[in-house]
Scaffold this motif. Structure first.
Motif, mmCIF file in Angstrom:
data_model
loop_
_atom_site.group_PDB
_atom_site.id
_atom_site.type_symbol
_atom_site.label_atom_id
_atom_site.label_comp_id
_atom_site.label_asym_id
_atom_site.label_seq_id
_atom_site.Cartn_x
_atom_site.Cartn_y
_atom_site.Cartn_z
ATOM 1 N N LYS A 141 59.856 17.373 -5.444
ATOM 2 C CA LYS A 141 60.031 18.026 -4.160
ATOM 3 C C LYS A 141 58.703 19.476 -3.970
ATOM 4 C CE LYS A 141 60.323 15.532 -0.727
ATOM 5 N NZ LYS A 141 60.073 14.287 -0.322
ATOM 6 N N ILE A 201 54.809 19.648 -2.947
ATOM 7 C CA ILE A 201 54.229 19.813 -1.602
ATOM 8 C C ILE A 201 53.064 21.085 -2.795
ATOM 9 C CG2 ILE A 201 55.157 21.498 -0.037
ATOM 10 C CD1 ILE A 201 57.723 19.598 0.589
ATOM 11 N N SER A 203 57.406 12.956 2.039
ATOM 12 C CA SER A 203 57.893 13.835 3.239
ATOM 13 C C SER A 203 58.339 14.596 2.837
ATOM 14 C CB SER A 203 59.235 12.521 3.233
ATOM 15 O OG SER A 203 59.912 12.157 2.481
ATOM 16 N N GLU A 204 58.286 14.757 4.188
ATOM 17 C CA GLU A 204 58.622 16.778 4.359
ATOM 18 C C GLU A 204 60.153 16.966 4.169
ATOM 19 O OE1 GLU A 204 57.839 18.897 7.848
ATOM 20 O OE2 GLU A 204 56.473 17.719 7.697
ATOM 21 N N GLU A 252 65.662 14.074 3.816
ATOM 22 C CA GLU A 252 64.513 13.888 4.229
ATOM 23 C C GLU A 252 64.596 13.103 5.719
ATOM 24 O OE1 GLU A 252 63.585 11.668 0.677
ATOM 25 O OE2 GLU A 252 61.822 12.705 -0.002
#
Lengths: 380, 380
Positions: B108, B112, B119-120, B177
C-alpha cells in the motif's frame, strides 16, 4: 472417462504431446517404451513401463494394467491387441484398424475396395519377384517401392527411375506404385468417438526437403479451393465410417499436376501434420485424440489462425548430447511458438522439435523459414 | 536460456501449468513443495524436491541446485532469496519485489508513494491497537481488516460493518481500509524481461461468489471503454517499471460505483486471473512467465478469443479422495476447454480445476455457468 487409466504404446514426441493434453485434465496415462530417459514422454506420463511394444508378452502385461489401451506409433504387437480385445479390454483404435494400417498392401486394397482414389499398385513378396515382374514388363520405370511394413519418416521407400536404382531394392514384401507426378502433398486429420461424433480438421499442405526426406515445413490451411477441401474432408469422413474409427486418423494425400487427388497412406494416431493444431485450432489433435478414445464429446476442429510449421532437425554435422542454440532469434519472430521434444541425443536430421508461426505474413513465409532453419542448432 | 535449470518454489496448479509450458520447450524445471503426491506439479516437473519453502535452509539448498530461481506463491523464505541473490544467483522476480508484496502495508505504501490510486489505509500492529484506534474514532464502520502477511484466496480478510463483526478481528499486523463501494473487480497481468520488453494482457473482470469467497467466474476481456482499459494498462506498465520487474505481475483492481479505479493488491507470479490466456491469448501467461524469467523474447499477449472462465470447486458436501463427474456435460458446451489440477483430495470449495469457454454467446454466459456449476462433482 476422465477417471479411467489410459495406456499408450510408444513414448515419442506424439506420446509426449498427448501426455501434455492429458495432464491438463489430470487424466492418468501410462506409457510403454524402451527407455524412460530416451522417451520424450517419459517424464510427463503418470507411469512409465519399460518394455518392447512389438513383444507379445510386454504388450499383454501392459494392456492388463490399464483400462483403455491406445498407440502413438503403429509398429506394435497386434496379436496381443487382438487377444486383449478378446478378453474385453477397450482398445482404441481397434486392433483391426491397426493391423490394416500396419501393412501397406492391405491399406491399398482397402482404399481400392472402398472406391477411394489411390495410385495403382502391385504387391511383390521379395526382390526376386520384383525383378521377375520388372523383366516381364509388369512393372515399369519410374516406380516407387515401399516396404509393406515398418516404413517410417521416409525410410522403407525407394524411388527407381533407372536400372542402377534397383540395386538398393528391398528384399521383403513390398508394394510397387507408379511414380506419381506430384504437385502438392496434403494431409487431413479426422477424429471420431464411439457415439460416431466426427471432427475433421482443415486440410494442410506439406513441403518436403529432398535432402532429409523428412517433413520440412507445412502451411495450414492448404491453399485449395472450397470444392477440393470439401472433397478431401468427405473422403476422410467416409474412411472413418468405413473402418468404424474410434480415435484419430491422419490421411496423407497427393495432388497430381493434373489436379487429381490420391490417398497416399494413413496413420491411426496423432500425426506430425497436426502439430499446428495445438495453437492454430480450437481443439488440438492431442486433446481430441484423448476425448475420442475415452468416450468424451469431441471439441471443435475449427482453424483459428493460419500457420507455418517448421520442423527443427538435429544439426547435419553433429551427433551427441543435445545443446540448443538459436532459440532467442526464433522467438523474436512475431507469433512464434516453440516446441522442443527433449530428446537427449542429437543426430543429423533427427526430429528435435518444431516451430509454429501463427498468421505469418504471406510474403514473409520463406524469410521466416530460412531464419528458423539457419538459427537452430543442436550443439554449442 | 533454454538450457538453464529453472527452480520454482511451490508446486500448486500455477506451478503445474508453468511446468506444462516448460515441457513444450523441454526446459528443465525443479519444484520444491511439501509433498510430491499432493502437488499438482509433482508429476510434471523434471525433478521434485520435498521441502518447506518458508524454511531458510530448504530454500538455500534448493536455490543452490538451480541456475534461475522463481516462485509460484509469495509465501517463501525471502531472507534465503536475499542471501542467494547476494551470492550471485539469478532470482526473478527479485527478492525486493517478493518482500514488497509479502507485506500488504508495504504494498500500500509503495502504491501511495508512486501516486497510484488505492484506497486509504492505516496499519495496526494487533487487535489492541485496532480497538484503540476504533475507540478514538480513527477507524470507522464499514471497514476491511486484512492481514499484512499470508492472506490467500480470501483468507486473512475480514469485513466489519458492526461491532459484533470485530469479535473475529485478527490479532496480528494488519491494514485497515475503508470498505469500497465496488461495482466491478478487475485484473491485469503485465510481464517484463531483463531487456525491459513488456507485454500487457487485456483487462479481465472477475465475479466472486459471496458464499465461497473464491473467484467464481471471469469474463475476458472486461467490458470497459478503451480509455479505462488504457488507463489500467498504463498503470500496469508504470508499476512494472517502478519495481523493475523481471517476471510476471498480476494486479487486482476495484472499479467503484462512482467509476474510480483503485489498485487492490498485486501478485508477482502467474495468477488465477490469467488461466484463460492458455487458450484465449496468443501467448499464455505461463509461457511469457518462463520467457521473462529466463531472458527470452516475450510473446504477444494479444487476445484471440473472448472467454468465460469458471472455477471448478470441490463439492460443498464432500471431503475425501477425488472422483470427477459431470465432465461429459461440460465438454458438450461448444468451445469448452477443461483443466483439472489433479489434487488427490477434494475439500469443500477447494479449487480443483477450471473451465474456459471461448467466444461464449453473449446471452448464454449465465446458462453455461449454471450448466458447469451444476454438472461438476468431485465424488461419485
Amino acid at each position: 472417462m476422465i477417471n479411467k487409466r489410459l495406456g499408450i504404446l510408444g513414448g515419442g514426441q506424439l506420446g509426449k504431446m498427448t501426455c501434455l493434453a492429458a495432464s491438463e485434465i489430470a487424466m492418468s496415462v501410462s506409457i510403454m517404451d524402451h527407455n524412460r530417459d530416451d522417451s520424450p514422454a517419459g517424464n510427463l506420463c503418470t507411469s512409465f513401463v519399460a518394455g518392447d511394444i512389438t513383444n507379445y508378452a510386454d504388450v499383454m502385461s501392459f494392456g492388463n494394467s490399464v483400462d483403455i489401451l491406445s498407440i502413438e506409433i503403429e509398429k506394435v504387437n497386434v496379436k496381443a491387441l487382438y487377444d486383449l480385445h478378446e478378453q474385453g479390454k477397450t482398445i482404441n483404435p481397434s486392433p483391426g484398424i491397426i493391423s490394416l494400417i500396419q501393412d501397406k498392401s492391405l491399406q491399398k486394397s482397402f482404399l481400392i475396395d472402398n472406391n477411394l482414389p489411390t495410385s495403382e499398385f502391385v504387391k511383390v513378396s521379395d526382390k526376386v519377384e520384383l525383378m521377375d515382374r520388372f523383366n516381364s514388363g509388369n512393372i515399369k520405370f519410374p516406380f516407387v517401392q515401399k516396404l509393406c511394413k515398418d516404413g517410417y519418416d521416409g525410410r522403407g521407400v525407394l524411388i527407381c527411375r533407372k536400372f542402377a536404382d534397383m540395386n538398393e531394392a528391398f528384399d521383403a514384401p513390398c508394394i510397387i506404385e507408379n511414380l506419381v507426378d506430384i504437385d502438392h502433398e496434403l494431409a487431413v486429420i479426422v477424429c471420431r468417438n464411439k457415439f460416431r461424433q466426427t471432427a475433421i480438421y482443415d486440410v494442410v499442405e506439406m513441403v518436403f526437403d529432398p535432402n532429409a526426406n523428412l517433413l520440412d515445413f507445412q502451411i495450414a490451411p492448404a491453399t485449395l479451393d472450397t470444392f477440393q477441401t470439401l472433397k478431401i474432408q468427405k473422403m476422410a469422413y467416409e474412411i472413418a465410417e468405413a473402418i468404424d474409427l474410434i480415435g484419430i486418423l491422419a490421411i496423407e494425400l497427393f495432388m497430381t499436376k493434373s489436379g487429381e487427388i490420391l490417398v497416399n497412406e494413413m496413420a491411426p494416431r496423432p500425426h506430425n501434420s497436426g502439430h499446428h493444431t495445438i495453437e492454430a485450432c480450437q481443439t488440438s489433435q492431442y486433446e481430441n485424440f484423448l476425448r475420442s478414445i475415452t468416450g468424451l464429446p469431441l471439441g471443435s476442429p475449427e482453424t483459428l489462425s493460419s500457420s507455418l510449421l517448421v520442423n527443427l532437425l538435429g544439426s547435419q554435422d553433429y551427433q551427441g548430447p543435445v545443446n540448443y542454440s538459436g532459440v532467442e532469434r526464433i522467438l523474436s519472430i512475431p507469433n512464434t511458438h516453440l516446441h522442443i521434444y527433449g530428446k537427449p541425443t542429437s543426430k543429423p536430421f533427427r526430429k528435435m522439435g518444431h516451430v509454429n508461426v501463427l498468421n505469418p505474413a504471406k510474403n514473409k513465409e520463406i524469410e521466416y523459414l530460412n531464419e528458423i532453419k539457419s538459427s537452430f542448432k543442436t550443439y554449442k
